[in-house]
Design a protein around this motif. Structure first.
Motif, PDB file in Angstrom:
ATOM      1  N   LEU A 198      57.630 104.381  48.578  1.00  0.00           N
ATOM      2  CA  LEU A 198      57.654 104.460  47.114  1.00  0.00           C
ATOM      3  C   LEU A 198      57.283 105.862  46.646  1.00  0.00           C
ATOM      4  O   LEU A 198      57.899 106.431  45.750  1.00  0.00           O
ATOM      5  N   ILE A 222      62.518 103.142  44.310  1.00  0.00           N
ATOM      6  CA  ILE A 222      61.824 102.000  44.928  1.00  0.00           C
ATOM      7  C   ILE A 222      60.865 101.363  43.918  1.00  0.00           C
ATOM      8  O   ILE A 222      60.035 102.029  43.293  1.00  0.00           O
ATOM      9  N   HIS A 277      57.881  96.007  48.268  1.00  0.00           N
ATOM     10  CA  HIS A 277      58.789  96.982  47.649  1.00  0.00           C
ATOM     11  C   HIS A 277      60.242  96.542  47.724  1.00  0.00           C
ATOM     12  O   HIS A 277      60.637  95.775  48.588  1.00  0.00           O
ATOM     13  N   GLU A 278      60.999  97.116  46.810  1.00  0.00           N
ATOM     14  CA  GLU A 278      62.418  96.778  46.775  1.00  0.00           C
ATOM     15  C   GLU A 278      63.177  98.033  46.330  1.00  0.00           C
ATOM     16  O   GLU A 278      62.662  98.816  45.540  1.00  0.00           O
ATOM     17  N   GLY A 306      57.972  98.561  43.103  1.00  0.00           N
ATOM     18  CA  GLY A 306      56.896  97.875  43.816  1.00  0.00           C
ATOM     19  C   GLY A 306      55.554  98.445  43.406  1.00  0.00           C
ATOM     20  O   GLY A 306      55.477  99.369  42.585  1.00  0.00           O
ATOM     21  N   ALA A 358      53.761  96.663  51.695  1.00  0.00           N
ATOM     22  CA  ALA A 358      53.463  97.256  50.379  1.00  0.00           C
ATOM     23  C   ALA A 358      52.497  98.423  50.496  1.00  0.00           C
ATOM     24  O   ALA A 358      51.523  98.520  49.754  1.00  0.00           O
ATOM     25  N   CYS A 407      63.134 106.859  52.937  1.00  0.00           N
ATOM     26  CA  CYS A 407      62.296 105.658  53.025  1.00  0.00           C
ATOM     27  C   CYS A 407      62.230 105.134  54.459  1.00  0.00           C
ATOM     28  O   CYS A 407      61.185 104.728  54.960  1.00  0.00           O
ATOM     29  N   CYS A 448      57.598  94.172  54.937  1.00  0.00           N
ATOM     30  CA  CYS A 448      56.980  95.188  54.088  1.00  0.00           C
ATOM     31  C   CYS A 448      55.522  94.838  53.823  1.00  0.00           C
ATOM     32  O   CYS A 448      55.200  93.706  53.484  1.00  0.00           O
ATOM     33  N   LEU A 458      53.140 101.572  49.963  1.00  0.00           N
ATOM     34  CA  LEU A 458      53.452 102.608  48.962  1.00  0.00           C
ATOM     35  C   LEU A 458      54.024 103.886  49.563  1.00  0.00           C
ATOM     36  O   LEU A 458      54.376 104.809  48.836  1.00  0.00           O
TER      37      LEU A 458
END
Lengths: 360, 642
Positions: free
Chosen positions: B587, B595, B603-604, B597, B582, B616, B580, B584
């Motif tokens: 998200l 999500i 992110h998780e 993060g 990150a 996603c 990842c 966005l």
């Protein structure tokens, strides 16, 4: 030795062999829908319903083997899974065909516990004044539908919808009261479970054989008695007149027997100029069965004696002649009494103006 | 100079003898030879839905623009079968096969092919294996292994033009039996041909006709069963839409053989085009004098009516179909009595499927030796399948009996879409079973398929790839069966309901050990306890998937895993933190804000919020591929869709 044209089911029953069946009713044609009477017949590929299979010369039938028993048990479990079997509160308990089948066939508790058992919660149709229809207890055996079609000839009900929504319904799913149902109760009489139950249901303790007092047909019936009260009536299967069938009056019209409002003697209106009863007793407490003739005084009936009543009628009749008189008799009387009355009217009163009340 | 062609009119023409039919055909064929060029646009339901009506209109107006409407005939035809490639246009005289034709392509076809006699290369079918362009229909691998007997007129004639049908030996079989054969000879011919009912059960047609002929009764009926209800099946629809005359001729031959003077075609109301073409055809045939009283001076009377069904699956069952025609609710009756003895209105009735009826004229015309030479010793002739699902060439195929499933799916069907692995093929719709890869070399036939736990059925063939969950498929078919059960007999009404419930639980991760055994016991009761063919066969999808894919059921129940990643309760999405970036994207795209993060923060997915829509995974840039779908039950990840 079985009769030609008999089904496997009736032949077995005659021979004292038990084959379970739920949707079978000897009075109406067989449809073979419950599938509990399946038997294995040598040389046939699939199990066949005993209630629809006509016997043939040399036919070998297995009414019970492990395979058939398993099939029956699964089918019975399926029926139970769809049935509101709150037997303790069911008026049919003890006379329920489903209970009997459970006792005879039994079921696999483990498997049954794994089946989904959701309450259907369908509304109970209480619109009919004589009996209720509880679709939650219905097992879709269609006996009531066949009865309405073949015995009553009314076709007030039929099976509607499909899949597990299948249910007994009137035209356009209206309440029974608003349908063409004539409330003869033949369906209720044949319902194997507690889906069609008479209102005010009580078990009779003994039965009395008699003839229906309503119309001139003279249907044979059994009155079920509990204490001193009639609690049910059922047609006499042996009677050559009705072969067990009854109409709404014969089956449900017995309330009058024990009615507190019942009149057993003639009435007289007290303000009538010809009524001069010597001793007039005011009517007693309300609801007491009346054993004496009554006269009405200032809007109220009063009791008089038979002698007074007959004297009054005779004196009144003396003022009229022939066709000025009309006579009405009661269907509640016996044939003999009605015969005498019409004879009296035609010969003594010299008029043909005679009718009766049996036009309910 | 403008050439004018006299196209013979058959208005007011009445066929009153075999001779007059022959004469009419000669006139029509002679008229045909003077016109060379034609455009056949496929107007089967499949091609219409991909826009063939517009293509046809474009041709008509385009040709008018060139003032060639007298020279080039634009014809709408029935289904070519290759629905995957629709709309299909065949341009004559060279029969060039164009596929995926849009109305924008039409001017080019007119100017190139019709005027300049050049081929528009880009609209030709390209063999995916060899890369070669196929000029004609028969060059295409999809058609090469087919044997089109029933479908021979589909795609060739205009289904609303009786002239077309008469040109391609239409009503010749009828003329043959009326002038040369007794009803007994017709029945003998059909019996010797080995034709079996194409509706699924495979009852020998000749024996059915003979039973009805020998049954006592003045009045008899011929019913053509066009109530095709299997999901994904469209064989009968295509025949009725593309060649209604063959169905009518087959019914007339059946009527002559059985001694019936009335025929009824029972069609689903969901097939408006089939109803339209059939009623047009009946009107035309009646106008020609081929339906009615004393047909071709033979003393044989026959008329045909159409009855529209309201779309209940169970009405494809013959006794339910009869009940439906009689105006009762469509519920099957226990047999015996069989309809051939006591059918419609209590009279002897022959019910045959559309495809069976369409076979009849071919057999009479070519002789039983010719027909019984096709197929295998037990199964004669051909069978139409509607090949659907994850196969590359979706469409209608007619193959010789005894062709293997592998040939149908891989040679004709072109294999699996997207290079995925084949998993199973489901034949016979909700009544059939799933056949796994190891049985792909099974020759198609009534008995061979039954032995494998499936049925021939009316010809639905649903191909599944590795992304298909067999438990979910079984659940889907049981859901269909439970809704379509007429409900009158206990095992079918309640057994299918309970089986569906158990299968639903399994796909939702609520399966319990022992479920498979209960499913088998319930299936057994439904199969052996039900009144009609529906109940007898609806457990097949469950039984066959348990038989061949028991491991997958066990994975669902015991391990909470769905290897095809279909059952939503048994899968979850997660983000690989090492991939990842990150960015966005996921998200922002997540519809339920599941999500967690931020920028610079990996992110998780909050599993308690996730609805498993897969968005996603779709939006994660392929160069990252950080989102993965995994199977197995995890804490707090139930199916939120419930």
């Amino acid at each position: 030795m079985a009769d030609e044209g008999a089904t496997v089911l009736t032949a077995a029953q005659d021979a004292g062999i038990y084959i379970p069946a739920l949707c079978h009713c000897p009075d109406v044609s067989s449809q073979g829908v419950c599938r509990l009477c399946l038997v294995r017949i040598e040389g046939r590929r699939r199990p066949e319903p005993a209630c629809r299979t006509i016997i043939e010369e040399g036919m070998v039938v297995f009414t019970d083997d492990p395979e058939i028993e398993r099939l029956r048990r699964v089918i019975l479990e399926l029926i139970l899974s769809d049935h509101d079997f709150n037997c303790l509160l069911c008026p049919k308990s003890g006379q329920c065909r489903l209970q009997e089948l459970v006792n005879r066939i039994g079921f696999d508790e483990h498997r049954f516990s794994r089946l989904e058992h959701t309450a259907k919660d369908l509304p109970i149709d209480t619109s009919n004044p004589f009996f209720d229809f509880n679709p939650n207890k219905c097992v879709q055996c269609t006996i009531c539908v066949r009865t309405c079609h073949e015995i009553a000839g009314i076709d007030a009900i039929d099976m509607a919808y499909r899949s597990d929504n299948l249910r007994v319904s009137t035209f356009a799913n209206k309440p029974l009261k608003d349908s063409v149902c004539v409330s003869c109760g033949e369906c209720m009489e044949r319902c194997p479970v507690g889906a069609l139950i008479p209102k005010k249901f009580k078990h009779p303790t003994r039965e009395v054989k008699t003839t229906c007092p309503y119309c001139g047909v003279g249907c044979g019936l059994y009155l079920g008695i509990r204490g001193n009260t009639i609690v049910r009536a059922r047609g006499d299967d042996e009677s050559p007149v009705n072969h067990g069938g009854l109409c709404v009056r014969g089956r449900f019209g017995y309330d009058f027997v024990n009615s507190p409002d019942r009149l057993s003697l003639p009435l007289m209106r007290a303000y009538d100029e010809y009524a001069q009863p010597s001793s007039v007793v005011e009517m007693n407490e309300e609801g007491r069965p009346i054993t004496l003739p009554l006269v009405k005084r200032e809007g109220k009936f009063v009791e008089i004696t038979w002698d007074q009543a007959i004297r009054y009628v005779a004196s009144s009749l003396a003022h009229y002649k022939g066709d000025e008189i009309a006579a009405i008799s009661s269907a509640r009387c016996t044939n003999e009494e009605n015969y005498l009355f019409q004879k009296f009217t035609r010969v003594a009163l010299e008029t043909n103006n005679i009718d009766h009340c049996a036009r309910l | 100079m403008k050439k004018s062609i006299s196209i013979p009119s058959i208005k007011n023409y009445r066929i009153d003898s075999v001779e007059s039919l022959r004469r009419l055909r000669e006139i029509l064929v002679a008229g045909e030879q003077t016109t060379g060029k034609f455009v056949n646009v496929c107007c089967g339901s499949g091609c219409i839905s991909s826009g063939s009506e517009h293509v046809r209109e474009a041709f008509v107006s385009g040709i008018k623009g060139h003032e060639l409407e007298d020279e080039i005939k634009v014809k709408k035809t029935g289904c070519h079968g290759f629905c995957e490639r629709g709309p299909i246009v065949v341009v004559g005289p060279k029969n060039i096969f164009y596929q995926h034709v849009t109305k924008e392509d039409v001017p080019e076809i007119i100017s190139e092919t019709l005027l300049e006699d050049r081929v528009v290369e880009r609209l030709l079918y390209e063999d995916p294996v060899t890369g070669q362009k196929c000029l004609h229909e028969n060059d295409i691998p999809f058609y090469r292994k087919q044997k089109r007997i029933v479908l021979k007129n589909c795609g060739l004639i205009d289904p609303t033009s009786i002239e077309d049908y008469i040109k391609v030996d239409g009503f010749q079989a009828l003329a043959k039996i009326l002038s040369h054969m007794t009803p007994e000879e017709v029945i003998g011919e059909i019996k010797l041909s080995g034709l079996r009912g194409r509706g699924g059960a495979g009852f020998p047609t000749g024996i059915k006709w003979e039973t009805a002929r020998n049954a006592s009764g003045e009045e008899k009926y011929i019913i053509c069963n066009g109530d095709e209800g299997d999901p994904g099946a469209f064989m009968d629809r295509s025949v009725m839409e593309g060649d209604p005359y063959s169905v009518i001729e087959g019914m007339m031959i059946a009527g002559y053989a059985v001694g019936a003077s009335q025929g009824i075609i029972y069609v689903r109301a969901e097939y408006p085009l089939a109803v339209h073409h059939l009623s047009t055809a009946i009107a035309q045939v009646t106008d020609l004098g081929l339906l009615g009283r004393n047909i071709m001076e033979s003393g044989f009377d026959f008329e045909i009516k159409i009855v529209k069904g309201a779309g209940a699956f169970v009405c494809g069952e013959e006794t339910a179909l009869i009940a439906s025609i009689e105006g009762k609710s469509g519920r099957p009756k226990p047999k015996p009595p069989f309809p051939a003895i006591q059918g419609l209105w209590g009279k002897p009735t022959v019910i045959n499927n559309v495809e069976t009826m369409a076979n009849v004229s071919r057999i009479i015309l070519n002789g039983h030796e010719w027909y019984s030479g096709i197929g295998t010793p037990t199964d004669k002739g051909t069978k139409i399948f509607s090949l659907v699902g994850k196969v590359r060439n979706v469409g209608l195929v007619e193959v010789e009996m005894g062709t293997t499933l592998r040939e149908i799916i891989f040679d004709i069907g072109g294999g699996i879409q997207g290079g995925k692995r084949f998993k199973a093929v489901q034949t016979g719709g909700p009544s059939g079973g799933c056949i796994p890869e190891e049985l792909l070399d099974l020759p198609v036939g009534y008995e061979s398929l039954a032995k494998a736990g499936s049925i021939m059925g009316s010809g639905g063939m649903l191909v599944m790839d590795e992304d298909t969950c067999v438990v979910n498929i079984a659940r889907y078919f049981l859901d269909f069966a439970r809704n379509e059960s007429c409900g009158q007999c206990t095992p079918c009404r309640l057994g299918t309901k309970q089986m569906f419930k158990i299968l639903q639980d399994i796909t939702r991760g609520k399966g319990r050990p022992g479920d498979i055994e209960i499913l088998l016991e319930l299936s057994d009761a439904v199969k052996h306890g039900s009144i009609c063919g529906l109940g007898m066969t609806v457990p097949n999808p469950v039984l066959s998937t348990i038989r061949y894919f028991r491991k997958e059921y066990e994975e669902h129940i015991l391990e909470g895993r769905c290897r095809a990643l279909v059952c939503r309760s048994l899968i979850f999405y997660r983000i690989k933190d090492y991939r990842c970036k990150a960015c966005l994207k996921c998200l922002q795209a997540c519809p339920v804000d599941a999500i967690i993060g931020a920028k610079w923060q990996v992110h998780e997915i909050d599993q308690s919020k996730c609805i498993k829509c897969g968005t996603c995974m779709q939006v994660c840039p392929p160069r990252f591929s950080a989102v993965e779908c995994v199977t197995g039950l995890i804490e707090g990840s139930g199916d939120k869709s419930e």
